[in-house]
Design a protein around this motif. Structure first.
Motif, PDB file in Angstrom:
ATOM      1  N   TYR A  53       0.543   1.926  -6.245  1.00  0.00           N
ATOM      2  CA  TYR A  53      -0.848   1.225  -5.497  1.00  0.00           C
ATOM      3  C   TYR A  53      -1.892   2.517  -5.343  1.00  0.00           C
ATOM      4  O   TYR A  53      -3.048   2.270  -6.010  1.00  0.00           O
ATOM      5  N   LYS A  84      -5.179   2.123  -7.940  1.00  0.00           N
ATOM      6  CA  LYS A  84      -6.401   1.967  -7.105  1.00  0.00           C
ATOM      7  C   LYS A  84      -7.528   3.158  -7.574  1.00  0.00           C
ATOM      8  O   LYS A  84      -8.543   3.018  -7.760  1.00  0.00           O
ATOM      9  N   PRO A 108       0.801  -0.985  -0.074  1.00  0.00           N
ATOM     10  CA  PRO A 108       0.107  -0.131   0.007  1.00  0.00           C
ATOM     11  C   PRO A 108       0.786   1.219  -0.071  1.00  0.00           C
ATOM     12  O   PRO A 108       0.380   2.305  -0.476  1.00  0.00           O
ATOM     13  N   ASP A 133      -1.102  -6.054  -0.774  1.00  0.00           N
ATOM     14  CA  ASP A 133      -2.799  -6.410  -1.474  1.00  0.00           C
ATOM     15  C   ASP A 133      -2.470  -7.279  -2.534  1.00  0.00           C
ATOM     16  O   ASP A 133      -1.546  -6.662  -3.507  1.00  0.00           O
TER      17      ASP A 133
END
Ligand SMILES: Cc1cc2nc3c(=O)[nH]c(=O)nc-3n(C[C@H](O)[C@H](O)[C@H](O)COP(=O)(O)O)c2cc1C
Length: 195
Positions: free
Chosen positions: A58, A62, A53, A133
């Motif tokens: 990231y 996202k 993250p 993740d």
């Protein structure tokens, strides 16, 4: 073979090494190196990428739910390493490394011209795991350097001089194959045919 026990760790080696390009809502592009990337499904074509993250990438992926996986040739090993040790939060890696960006077909994230293969991806899901993740994405378009495709339409990845990453080091992928899919069960061709 006598094996020694190690504590459980992500010891799957070697892995492919890729440069992922992404973009934020303002249109700023970034690139970072990944090793924890894998094929997940044939139809639809899906891949996974494990991302921490704290990476700038990231945040970008996202936000815009898309990215491009660029497969670098071994000649780019220094650039690959650099993109894996410096964050886009502190340096504009694309400019610093003089990467040439090309427009993608289906996404807004750019393709790195210097890489022979590029996979355009749409993010489907983010699965929180722990330190990383898992980003599950569908490949929606594939670009392959034309010199790697023979007259029958077969792609020769072995001619792309790609590299892999194993336990902290980069290795070239040899061009010579040691077997073909299914060769272990293939019947031998009869050498002399009846006339
Ligand atoms: C060979 C190599 C493989 C890497 N693989 C991953 C990975 O799979 N996932 C990840 O989150 N970071 C990985 N990293 C670390 C990131 O590339 C690195 O933290 C990078 O600076 C993040 O850039 P960004 O902040 O601009 O997104 C890897 C680094 C190297 C050198």
């Amino acid at each position: 073979m006598t094996k020694v026990l190690f504590k459980g760790s992500a010891m799957l080696n070697p892995v492919p090494v890729a440069l992922i390009t992404s973009i934020n809502k303002e249109g700023t592009a970034n690139v970072f190196t990944v090793g924890w990337i894998g094929t997940a499904c044939t139809k639809p074509p899906m891949i996974t990428v494990a991302i921490r993250p704290e990476r700038l990438s990231y945040e970008y992926i996202k936000e815009t739910k898309e990215f491009v996986v660029n497969l670098p040739a071994k000649s780019l090993v220094k650039e690959v390493d650099y993109c894996g040790v410096r964050s886009g939060k502190v340096v504009d890696k694309i400019n610093k490394l003089n990467f040439t960006l090309e427009k993608s077909e289906m996404v807004n994230s750019p393709i790195i011209k210097e890489c022979p293969i590029a996979l355009e991806c749409k993010l489907k899901e983010i699965i929180p795991l722990g330190t990383h993740d898992l980003f599950l994405a569908e490949i929606i378009s594939v670009h392959v350097e034309e010199e790697l495709i023979d007259k029958n339409g077969k792609i020769h990845f072995e001619k792309a001089n790609l590299m892999c990453y194993s336990h902290g080091e980069y290795f070239p992928i040899p061009e010579k194959s040691i077997g073909k899919f299914g060769f272990s069960v293939q019947k031998k061709k009869t050498k002399t045919r009846r006339k």
